[in-house]
Design an enzyme around this catalytic site. Sequence first.
Site, short mmCIF file in Angstrom:
data_model
loop_
_atom_site.label_atom_id
_atom_site.label_comp_id
_atom_site.label_asym_id
_atom_site.label_seq_id
_atom_site.Cartn_x
_atom_site.Cartn_y
_atom_site.Cartn_z
N GLY A 49 -55.22 34.97 -49.36
CA GLY A 49 -55.99 34.55 -50.71
C GLY A 49 -57.56 35.92 -49.88
CD GLU A 103 -59.97 29.92 -47.47
OE1 GLU A 103 -59.71 31.42 -47.05
OE2 GLU A 103 -59.28 29.12 -46.72
CG ASP A 104 -59.43 32.42 -50.14
OD1 ASP A 104 -59.67 31.25 -50.24
OD2 ASP A 104 -58.27 32.53 -51.19
CG ASP A 107 -61.18 24.29 -55.62
OD1 ASP A 107 -62.18 24.03 -56.62
OD2 ASP A 107 -60.17 23.63 -55.67
CE LYS A 135 -62.70 27.77 -58.52
NZ LYS A 135 -61.45 27.06 -59.21
CG PHE A 156 -58.23 28.90 -61.42
CD1 PHE A 156 -57.63 27.93 -60.36
CD2 PHE A 156 -57.05 30.12 -61.91
CE1 PHE A 156 -56.15 27.97 -59.46
CE2 PHE A 156 -56.00 30.78 -60.51
CZ PHE A 156 -55.76 29.82 -59.80
CB VAL A 157 -61.64 33.20 -59.91
CG1 VAL A 157 -63.26 32.24 -61.39
CG2 VAL A 157 -61.74 31.67 -59.05
CG ASP A 163 -52.39 32.84 -56.09
OD1 ASP A 163 -53.25 32.77 -54.71
OD2 ASP A 163 -50.95 32.62 -56.16
NE ARG A 169 -51.91 36.53 -53.27
CZ ARG A 169 -51.74 34.97 -52.74
NH1 ARG A 169 -53.69 35.19 -52.63
NH2 ARG A 169 -51.78 34.08 -52.40
#
Length: 179
Positions: A49, A103-104, A107, A135, A156-157, A163, A169
């Site tokens: 990610g 990191e992307d 969550d 988040k 959710f994104v 992805d 992506r």
Amino acid sequence: MYTTVQVHDKHFIPYLSEAVIQEKIGELAAQINTEYAGKRPLFLAILNGSFMFAADLFKQITIDAEISFIKLASYKGTKSTGQVLTAIGLDIDLHNRHVIIVEDIIDTGKTLHSFLPQLHHQQPASVALAILLHKPEATEYPLHIDYCCFSIPNKFVVGYGLDYDGLGRNFKEIYQLQG
Ligand code: IMP
Ligand code: MG
């Protein structure tokens, strides 16, 4: 054109434009350039990610710095250890290094929360987190986030490395699930 997109069965609306993302990354990089001057930080980007974020962030780093890419794979540990994460591709000695994890998204925070103790085993000089998205409402495992581009609601994104079931992506922008 920056309009609604469909990924698999779901519709997503424009959320963070390319310009907004890049501007924020520039601010983060400037901060890191100042705070890590002379420390030769090692950026440790977590695949898949974070690949776009890591590339754009690293392009804005003007001090001496290294980057390496790892993948986290989970396997079943013993009853007491539960789910264990192992880092694939971690071939650099972290002892006494200033590590910046890239990191992307955070969550629940579970992934990084279970991985960080393993990093500390190698006795790095310091460990910081550079995160594209956070988040806060979804986060169950406490983490100290040093650098964060955007705090977002618990929706959710996709896009910019993130992805939905393998797709999305490649978008330059970030989209949010409609509804
Ligand atoms: P955590 O361990 O719950 O913090 O989960 C982190 C991982 O879940 C991320 O690295 C992503 O791969 C995935 N993830 C969480 N939220 C999203 C999202 O909104 N879009 C895409 N992937 C997500
Ligand atoms: Mg990830």
